[in-house]
Scaffold this motif. Structure first.
Motif, short mmCIF file in Angstrom:
data_model
loop_
_atom_site.label_atom_id
_atom_site.label_comp_id
_atom_site.label_asym_id
_atom_site.label_seq_id
_atom_site.Cartn_x
_atom_site.Cartn_y
_atom_site.Cartn_z
N THR A 417 0.83 -1.21 0.00
CA THR A 417 0.00 0.00 0.00
C THR A 417 0.86 1.25 0.00
O THR A 417 0.55 2.24 -0.69
CB THR A 417 -0.93 0.01 1.23
OG1 THR A 417 -1.70 -1.20 1.25
CG2 THR A 417 -1.87 1.20 1.20
N LEU A 420 2.22 1.75 -3.53
CA LEU A 420 1.16 2.27 -4.41
C LEU A 420 0.85 3.74 -4.10
O LEU A 420 0.50 4.51 -4.99
CB LEU A 420 -0.11 1.43 -4.25
CG LEU A 420 -0.07 0.02 -4.83
CD1 LEU A 420 -1.37 -0.73 -4.50
CD2 LEU A 420 0.14 0.06 -6.35
N GLY A 421 0.99 4.11 -2.83
CA GLY A 421 0.73 5.49 -2.44
C GLY A 421 1.76 6.47 -2.95
O GLY A 421 1.53 7.69 -2.92
N LYS A 422 2.91 5.96 -3.40
CA LYS A 422 3.98 6.82 -3.90
C LYS A 422 4.12 6.81 -5.42
O LYS A 422 4.79 7.67 -5.98
CB LYS A 422 5.32 6.40 -3.27
CG LYS A 422 5.38 6.60 -1.75
CD LYS A 422 5.18 8.06 -1.39
CE LYS A 422 5.14 8.28 0.11
NZ LYS A 422 4.89 9.69 0.46
N GLY A 426 0.14 8.37 -5.97
CA GLY A 426 -0.91 7.53 -5.42
C GLY A 426 -2.12 7.41 -6.32
O GLY A 426 -3.25 7.20 -5.84
N LEU A 429 -4.33 4.17 -5.84
CA LEU A 429 -5.12 4.16 -4.62
C LEU A 429 -6.24 5.20 -4.68
O LEU A 429 -7.36 4.95 -4.20
CB LEU A 429 -4.23 4.42 -3.41
CG LEU A 429 -3.26 3.31 -3.02
CD1 LEU A 429 -2.49 3.71 -1.77
CD2 LEU A 429 -3.98 1.99 -2.78
N LYS A 430 -5.97 6.34 -5.25
CA LYS A 430 -6.99 7.38 -5.35
C LYS A 430 -8.17 6.91 -6.21
O LYS A 430 -9.32 7.23 -5.93
CB LYS A 430 -6.39 8.66 -5.91
CG LYS A 430 -5.48 9.38 -4.93
CD LYS A 430 -4.86 10.62 -5.55
CE LYS A 430 -3.95 11.33 -4.53
NZ LYS A 430 -3.30 12.53 -5.13
N GLN A 438 -11.40 9.42 -0.48
CA GLN A 438 -10.26 10.30 -0.22
C GLN A 438 -10.62 11.38 0.79
O GLN A 438 -9.83 11.69 1.69
CB GLN A 438 -9.78 10.94 -1.52
CG GLN A 438 -9.18 9.97 -2.52
CD GLN A 438 -8.83 10.66 -3.81
OE1 GLN A 438 -8.12 11.65 -3.84
NE2 GLN A 438 -9.35 10.14 -4.92
N MET A 450 -1.97 9.03 2.78
CA MET A 450 -1.33 8.03 1.93
C MET A 450 -0.13 7.39 2.62
O MET A 450 0.23 6.24 2.32
CB MET A 450 -0.88 8.66 0.61
CG MET A 450 -1.99 8.91 -0.37
SD MET A 450 -2.65 7.39 -1.06
CE MET A 450 -3.71 8.06 -2.34
N SER A 451 0.50 8.10 3.52
CA SER A 451 1.64 7.56 4.27
C SER A 451 1.21 6.88 5.57
O SER A 451 1.87 5.93 6.02
CB SER A 451 2.64 8.69 4.60
OG SER A 451 3.19 9.24 3.43
#
Length: 476
Positions: A417, A420-422, A426, A429-430, A438, A450-451
């Motif tokens: 996760t 994927l957030g980076k 992201g 994930l969004k 969100q 996200m972190s």
């Protein structure tokens, strides 16, 4: 030309030290024979911590937002206190080589292997930050292109680490740190002296820059949530920190060293942030991470500038080489060895090869990223999301009763996760969360969700899967 010559001589000395240490055992290369005293481990820890993030990074944060920039290192110093009191002696008593070895002892290789991969990937981002700092320092002071400076720094520190391993790193950290601290005080003194009587000097500093512990640009959310989780946890559970602990001669030595290092960090963090605040007054309107190069270039006389730059580069190298040898050892012992089954001395040579490969990967990331703090946050987010919680749980395994399956899925889901957030901000994930999701996560977890979300998922998955496994075993 004189300053550039001094820096080249400094690099040649570093390479010579590494070359002299090239004939050593695997034990020396991986953990420096586990023989060092409290003083040497303390100095090595501080030198490791005050790399790119705590030189140009904190000075840049001090320039852009004031004294609250000190929190980048302060939060790490605070995290070292519980590490020293509760974990350091226990870590050293395990007599392992790497952080994933702790996971291996608790959960087996099917957890330590993916964790080793996760750490190696994450720490390439951390190493990249050191390269960016070194490249930016050199290119900001001399007529050298940033890309060329990156290559120069990457080649020198990679070859030095390739030859010397942990042994040469820990031997040189103490005098590299001494040169860095001396250069910091001289630079700060000259910066104050140059403008102490200038009209309007203090007026050039925004009043918000003097605010602490929070300010308009840095609030309680960052102090109490984001920084402790993303920046602080890698000090409590970190492969570079643990690599220093494992080089200590015994547990009490490690404990004292970690606690003493935490005391060093606090005043140095404030000094670096204060440096950035003063640089803001002296050189308004420049990029924040250019504050240090600009100060050195404009205020330090020829000859002395070369020595001071060498000190700052030494601090950067101290952090970079520790991260590189730690990541390379992890990739060798915790990922390759379970697959290859080769002998110990063969893995010694494989580690050297990994140093070259990871050094090249870190250089590539640095050439694409170009931001010190952003590169560090990239590495820290992936590491914290995938590895920290399962590792901390090993020290309380009897009470928590974490199963290998629980730890494995925590590494995979949490780390995956975070990655994927980076990727592309992201985007994946969004899309999954949708706009309403969100907005909900931002409301509950804050703007850095996200972190933070990977950490929460890691804990929930680890506990949930472990409980499910326990209940299934009980039912039979």
């Amino acid at each position: 030309m004189i300053d550039l010559t001094i820096i080249c001589v400094y690099f040649l000395i570093m390479l010579f030290v590494g070359w002299k240490s090239r004939h050593q055992s695997a034990e020396s290369y991986w953990v420096a024979d586990r023989k060092y005293s409290t003083g040497r481990i303390t100095m090595s820890l501080v030198a490791t911590i005050f790399g790119a993030s705590s030189t140009m990074g904190i000075i840049g944060l001090g320039y852009s937002r004031g004294l609250t920039g000190a929190w980048w290192a302060l939060i790490g110093g605070l995290a070292l206190i519980p590490c020293g009191f509760f974990l350091a002696s226990r870590i050293r008593a395990l007599n392992v080589y790497t952080l994933p070895d702790i996971l291996k002892n608790a959960y087996g290789e099917r957890v330590s292997v993916p964790a080793g991969i996760m750490i190696s990937v994450a720490w390439c981002g951390v190493i990249a930050a050191q390269l960016i700092a070194g490249g930016r320092l050199i290119s900001g002071l001399f007529p050298i292109d940033m890309d060329a400076a990156l290559v120069f720094v990457a080649v020198v520190f990679t070859i030095y680490t390739f030859w010397g391993g942990q042994l040469s790193v820990i031997r040189t950290d103490s005098w590299q740190l001494s040169i860095f601290i001396g250069g910091l005080f001289v630079s700060l003194g000259l910066l104050i002296h140059s403008q102490v009587s200038a009209n309007g000097f203090w007026q050039n500093i925004p009043q918000t820059h003097w605010q602490f512990p929070v300010s308009e640009k840095f609030g309680w959310y960052q102090v109490l949530v984001f920084y402790p989780l993303i920046v602080g946890l890698p000090y409590l559970v970190g492969p570079d920190i643990y690599s220093r602990i494992l080089c200590a001669k015994e547990g009490q030595t490690a404990k004292k060293a970690v606690l003493r290092a935490s005391m060093f960090i606090i005043p140095l963090a404030f000094l670096l942030a204060f440096f950035g605040v003063l640089a803001r007054a002296k050189f308004p309107g420049i990029p924040p991470e250019s504050a240090l190069p600009q100060t050195l270039n404009m205020l330090i006389p020829v000859g002395l500038k070369g020595l001071i730059v060498a000190g700052f580069l030494g601090a950067i190298m101290s952090s970079a080489d520790t991260c590189l040898i730690s990541a390379s050892t992890i990739l060798t012992l915790n990922v390759i060895r379970p697959i290859s089954g080769a002998k110990k001395e063969q893995h010694h040579n494989i580690t050297r090869g990994m140093v070259l490969i990871l050094g090249a990967v870190a250089w590539y990331i640095a050439s694409q990223q170009k931001g010190i703090i952003s590169s560090l946050l990239l590495g820290y987010s992936v590491f914290v999301g995938g590895v920290v919680c399962p590792t901390l749980a090993t020290f309380f395994q009897k009470g928590l009763k974490i199963t290998p399956n629980g730890a494995l899925w925590a590494v995979i889901i949490g780390g995956g996760t975070a990655i994927l957030g980076k990727i592309q901000g992201g985007a994946v994930l969004k899309t999954i969360f949708t706009a309403k999701g969100q907005a909900f996560l931002d409301l509950i977890l804050g703007p850095h969700y996200m972190s933070i979300l990977p950490i929460i998922l890691s804990v929930l998955i680890m506990l949930g899967v472990s409980r499910m496994g326990k209940n299934r075993n009980t039912s039979f």
